[in-house]
Design a protein around this motif. Structure first.
Motif, PDB file in Angstrom:
ATOM      1  N   ASP A 101      14.173  10.318 -10.086  1.00  0.00           N
ATOM      2  CA  ASP A 101      15.260  10.985 -10.851  1.00  0.00           C
ATOM      3  C   ASP A 101      15.855  12.836  -9.504  1.00  0.00           C
ATOM      4  OD1 ASP A 101      13.145  13.218 -10.303  1.00  0.00           O
ATOM      5  OD2 ASP A 101      13.401  14.074 -11.897  1.00  0.00           O
ATOM      6  N   THR A 102      16.101  11.656  -8.354  1.00  0.00           N
ATOM      7  CA  THR A 102      16.878  12.050  -7.222  1.00  0.00           C
ATOM      8  C   THR A 102      18.127  11.885  -6.767  1.00  0.00           C
ATOM      9  OG1 THR A 102      15.947  11.648  -5.594  1.00  0.00           O
ATOM     10  CG2 THR A 102      14.784  13.310  -6.566  1.00  0.00           C
ATOM     11  N   ASP A 103      19.000  12.281  -6.319  1.00  0.00           N
ATOM     12  CA  ASP A 103      20.326  11.721  -6.238  1.00  0.00           C
ATOM     13  C   ASP A 103      20.244  10.206  -4.475  1.00  0.00           C
ATOM     14  OD1 ASP A 103      21.833  12.244  -7.960  1.00  0.00           O
ATOM     15  OD2 ASP A 103      22.441  14.350  -6.958  1.00  0.00           O
ATOM     16  N   ALA A 104      19.068  10.863  -4.371  1.00  0.00           N
ATOM     17  CA  ALA A 104      18.518   9.749  -2.956  1.00  0.00           C
ATOM     18  C   ALA A 104      17.454   9.061  -2.823  1.00  0.00           C
ATOM     19  CB  ALA A 104      18.218  10.746  -1.364  1.00  0.00           C
ATOM     20  N   GLU A 105      16.876   7.690  -2.228  1.00  0.00           N
ATOM     21  CA  GLU A 105      16.405   6.985  -1.825  1.00  0.00           C
ATOM     22  C   GLU A 105      15.441   7.622  -1.778  1.00  0.00           C
ATOM     23  OE1 GLU A 105      16.829   2.468  -1.073  1.00  0.00           O
ATOM     24  OE2 GLU A 105      16.074   3.491   0.766  1.00  0.00           O
ATOM     25  N   VAL A 106      13.868   7.408  -2.219  1.00  0.00           N
ATOM     26  CA  VAL A 106      12.518   7.981  -1.474  1.00  0.00           C
ATOM     27  C   VAL A 106      11.805   6.570  -1.578  1.00  0.00           C
ATOM     28  CG1 VAL A 106      10.431   9.181  -2.606  1.00  0.00           C
ATOM     29  CG2 VAL A 106      13.306   9.802  -3.787  1.00  0.00           C
ATOM     30  N   LEU A 107      11.370   6.669  -0.417  1.00  0.00           N
ATOM     31  CA  LEU A 107      10.604   5.855   0.247  1.00  0.00           C
ATOM     32  C   LEU A 107       8.703   5.823  -0.250  1.00  0.00           C
ATOM     33  CD1 LEU A 107       9.972   2.757   1.891  1.00  0.00           C
ATOM     34  CD2 LEU A 107      10.188   3.927   3.710  1.00  0.00           C
ATOM     35  N   TRP A 108       8.004   5.869   0.197  1.00  0.00           N
ATOM     36  CA  TRP A 108       6.278   5.592  -0.700  1.00  0.00           C
ATOM     37  C   TRP A 108       5.535   4.503  -0.002  1.00  0.00           C
ATOM     38  CZ3 TRP A 108       4.088   9.615  -4.123  1.00  0.00           C
ATOM     39  CH2 TRP A 108       5.415   9.816  -5.007  1.00  0.00           C
ATOM     40  N   LEU A 109       4.761   5.158   0.772  1.00  0.00           N
ATOM     41  CA  LEU A 109       3.985   4.033   0.913  1.00  0.00           C
ATOM     42  C   LEU A 109       2.432   3.971  -0.037  1.00  0.00           C
ATOM     43  CD1 LEU A 109       2.225   2.374   3.131  1.00  0.00           C
ATOM     44  CD2 LEU A 109       1.487   4.020   4.161  1.00  0.00           C
ATOM     45  N   VAL A 110       1.949   3.149  -0.334  1.00  0.00           N
ATOM     46  CA  VAL A 110       0.741   3.361  -1.385  1.00  0.00           C
ATOM     47  C   VAL A 110      -0.139   2.125  -0.779  1.00  0.00           C
ATOM     48  CG1 VAL A 110       0.272   2.726  -3.864  1.00  0.00           C
ATOM     49  CG2 VAL A 110       2.371   3.285  -3.437  1.00  0.00           C
ATOM     50  N   VAL A 111      -0.959   2.708  -0.836  1.00  0.00           N
ATOM     51  CA  VAL A 111      -2.166   2.487   0.072  1.00  0.00           C
ATOM     52  C   VAL A 111      -3.633   2.463  -1.242  1.00  0.00           C
ATOM     53  CG1 VAL A 111      -4.238   1.972   1.640  1.00  0.00           C
ATOM     54  CG2 VAL A 111      -1.794   2.957   2.010  1.00  0.00           C
ATOM     55  N   GLY A 112      -4.087   0.930  -1.746  1.00  0.00           N
ATOM     56  CA  GLY A 112      -5.158   0.751  -2.737  1.00  0.00           C
ATOM     57  C   GLY A 112      -6.727  -0.225  -1.857  1.00  0.00           C
ATOM     58  N   ALA A 113      -7.493   0.424  -2.932  1.00  0.00           N
ATOM     59  CA  ALA A 113      -8.697  -0.012  -2.156  1.00  0.00           C
ATOM     60  C   ALA A 113      -9.924   0.416  -3.434  1.00  0.00           C
ATOM     61  CB  ALA A 113      -9.474   0.636  -0.986  1.00  0.00           C
ATOM     62  N   PRO A 114     -10.733  -0.354  -3.721  1.00  0.00           N
ATOM     63  CA  PRO A 114     -10.707  -1.906  -3.341  1.00  0.00           C
ATOM     64  C   PRO A 114      -9.764  -3.163  -3.996  1.00  0.00           C
ATOM     65  CG  PRO A 114     -12.410  -1.964  -5.009  1.00  0.00           C
ATOM     66  CD  PRO A 114     -11.913  -0.572  -4.265  1.00  0.00           C
ATOM     67  N   GLU A 115      -9.077  -3.707  -3.651  1.00  0.00           N
ATOM     68  CA  GLU A 115      -8.332  -5.102  -3.494  1.00  0.00           C
ATOM     69  C   GLU A 115      -8.895  -5.547  -4.842  1.00  0.00           C
ATOM     70  OE1 GLU A 115      -5.540  -6.144  -3.760  1.00  0.00           O
ATOM     71  OE2 GLU A 115      -5.232  -6.263  -2.000  1.00  0.00           O
ATOM     72  N   GLU A 116      -7.771  -5.561  -5.966  1.00  0.00           N
ATOM     73  CA  GLU A 116      -8.048  -6.320  -7.381  1.00  0.00           C
ATOM     74  C   GLU A 116      -8.094  -7.494  -6.940  1.00  0.00           C
ATOM     75  OE1 GLU A 116      -8.784  -3.248  -9.709  1.00  0.00           O
ATOM     76  OE2 GLU A 116      -6.636  -2.613 -10.377  1.00  0.00           O
ATOM     77  N   LEU A 117      -9.680  -8.862  -6.827  1.00  0.00           N
ATOM     78  CA  LEU A 117      -9.670  -9.806  -6.949  1.00  0.00           C
ATOM     79  C   LEU A 117      -8.517 -10.416  -7.421  1.00  0.00           C
ATOM     80  CD1 LEU A 117     -13.273  -9.405  -5.353  1.00  0.00           C
ATOM     81  CD2 LEU A 117     -11.248  -9.427  -3.780  1.00  0.00           C
ATOM     82  N   GLU A 118      -8.646 -10.166  -8.479  1.00  0.00           N
ATOM     83  CA  GLU A 118      -7.936 -10.559  -9.619  1.00  0.00           C
ATOM     84  C   GLU A 118      -6.263 -11.302  -9.822  1.00  0.00           C
ATOM     85  OE1 GLU A 118     -10.960  -8.357 -12.086  1.00  0.00           O
ATOM     86  OE2 GLU A 118      -9.973  -8.377 -10.382  1.00  0.00           O
ATOM     87  N   PHE A 119      -5.825 -10.465  -8.471  1.00  0.00           N
ATOM     88  CA  PHE A 119      -4.865 -10.623  -8.577  1.00  0.00           C
ATOM     89  C   PHE A 119      -4.517 -11.395  -7.022  1.00  0.00           C
ATOM     90  CE2 PHE A 119      -4.338  -7.076 -11.170  1.00  0.00           C
ATOM     91  CZ  PHE A 119      -4.196  -7.582 -11.639  1.00  0.00           C
ATOM     92  N   LEU A 120      -5.344 -11.854  -6.624  1.00  0.00           N
ATOM     93  CA  LEU A 120      -5.180 -12.648  -5.356  1.00  0.00           C
ATOM     94  C   LEU A 120      -4.392 -14.171  -5.478  1.00  0.00           C
ATOM     95  CD1 LEU A 120      -8.162 -11.385  -3.130  1.00  0.00           C
ATOM     96  CD2 LEU A 120      -6.084 -11.025  -2.727  1.00  0.00           C
ATOM     97  N   PRO A 121      -3.938 -15.353  -4.695  1.00  0.00           N
ATOM     98  CA  PRO A 121      -3.648 -15.817  -5.124  1.00  0.00           C
ATOM     99  C   PRO A 121      -4.272 -17.124  -5.567  1.00  0.00           C
ATOM    100  CG  PRO A 121      -2.455 -15.135  -3.236  1.00  0.00           C
ATOM    101  CD  PRO A 121      -3.392 -13.657  -3.743  1.00  0.00           C
ATOM    102  N   ASP A 122      -5.686 -17.029  -4.843  1.00  0.00           N
ATOM    103  CA  ASP A 122      -6.586 -17.460  -5.105  1.00  0.00           C
ATOM    104  C   ASP A 122      -8.256 -17.689  -6.221  1.00  0.00           C
ATOM    105  OD1 ASP A 122      -7.469 -16.201  -3.338  1.00  0.00           O
ATOM    106  OD2 ASP A 122      -8.713 -17.815  -1.914  1.00  0.00           O
ATOM    107  N   ALA A 123      -7.022 -16.480  -7.365  1.00  0.00           N
ATOM    108  CA  ALA A 123      -8.269 -16.022  -7.772  1.00  0.00           C
ATOM    109  C   ALA A 123      -8.890 -16.879  -8.837  1.00  0.00           C
ATOM    110  CB  ALA A 123      -7.861 -14.758  -8.819  1.00  0.00           C
ATOM    111  N   LYS A 124     -10.328 -16.925  -9.171  1.00  0.00           N
ATOM    112  CA  LYS A 124     -10.345 -18.380 -10.526  1.00  0.00           C
ATOM    113  C   LYS A 124     -10.324 -17.663 -11.042  1.00  0.00           C
ATOM    114  CE  LYS A 124     -13.636 -19.632  -6.865  1.00  0.00           C
ATOM    115  NZ  LYS A 124     -12.435 -20.271  -5.940  1.00  0.00           N
ATOM    116  N   THR A 125     -10.289 -16.176 -11.920  1.00  0.00           N
ATOM    117  CA  THR A 125      -9.799 -15.656 -13.000  1.00  0.00           C
ATOM    118  C   THR A 125      -8.901 -14.932 -12.901  1.00  0.00           C
ATOM    119  OG1 THR A 125     -11.885 -13.623 -12.416  1.00  0.00           O
ATOM    120  CG2 THR A 125     -12.380 -15.768 -13.814  1.00  0.00           C
ATOM    121  N   LYS A 126      -8.077 -14.666 -14.206  1.00  0.00           N
ATOM    122  CA  LYS A 126      -6.988 -13.296 -14.312  1.00  0.00           C
ATOM    123  C   LYS A 126      -7.418 -12.294 -15.030  1.00  0.00           C
ATOM    124  CE  LYS A 126      -4.447 -16.630 -12.421  1.00  0.00           C
ATOM    125  NZ  LYS A 126      -4.186 -16.558 -10.770  1.00  0.00           N
ATOM    126  N   PRO A 127      -6.863 -11.379 -14.581  1.00  0.00           N
ATOM    127  CA  PRO A 127      -6.999 -10.375 -15.127  1.00  0.00           C
ATOM    128  C   PRO A 127      -6.429  -9.696 -16.992  1.00  0.00           C
ATOM    129  CG  PRO A 127      -5.163  -9.891 -13.702  1.00  0.00           C
ATOM    130  CD  PRO A 127      -5.587 -10.994 -13.466  1.00  0.00           C
TER     131      PRO A 127
END
Length: 153
Positions: A101-127
């Motif tokens: 909600d500011t007038d300038a662009e904001v750059l974020w770095l978002v780091v997460g763990a563990p990776e949610e395996l359901e979202f990986l391209p070769d996932a056997k099940t979908k979330p």
């Protein structure tokens, strides 16, 4: 979980920027090309008057870090202001949404763990997406009342 052997160097020119699916926020995934199943890391460039999805996670803990600008983030019912080089650690069960909600662009770095395996391209099940989006993911925070986001195609 796959062990990481050796190292991966990711240069800025290796990043592929794309608009996010729901909210059209420019982002670049640092770790997708490494095949990491342990950790996710992504840059998010929020234009003025924009917001990411309102979401939570199944297992992943996320660390939000502001690289440029002044970050704004809602966690549950609280709105946080995060200065440049400041960060917020959020547990998986907390609804969260980065917005600008500011007038300038904001750059974020978002780091997460563990990776949610359901979202990986070769996932056997979908979330079950209702676990990630228990409410309307395009809902904007009150600070952006009157703003139309995401942009129309």
């Amino acid at each position: 979980m796959k062990a990481v052997h050796g190292y991966y160097l990711i240069r800025p020119e290796d990043l592929w920027w794309r608009p996010s699916n729901l909210m059209k926020i420019p982002n670049a995934d640092f770790l997708e090309r490494t095949g990491s199943e342990n950790l996710g890391a992504r840059l998010w460039r929020l234009p003025s008057g924009s917001a990411s999805t309102l979401h939570k996670h199944i297992r992943a803990v996320e660390f939000y870090f502001v690289l440029e600008g002044v970050g704004r983030l809602r966690v549950g019912d609280e709105t946080l202001t995060v200065p440049k080089y400041g960060g917020v650690l959020i547990g998986p069960d907390q609804l969260r949404q980065v917005f600008n909600d500011t007038d300038a662009e904001v750059l974020w770095l978002v780091v997460g763990a563990p990776e949610e395996l359901e979202f990986l391209p070769d996932a056997k099940t979908k979330p079950d997406m209702s676990l990630i989006y228990p409410v309307d993911p395009k809902q904007l925070p009150k600070e952006l009342a009157g703003v139309e986001w995401p942009p129309k195609d």
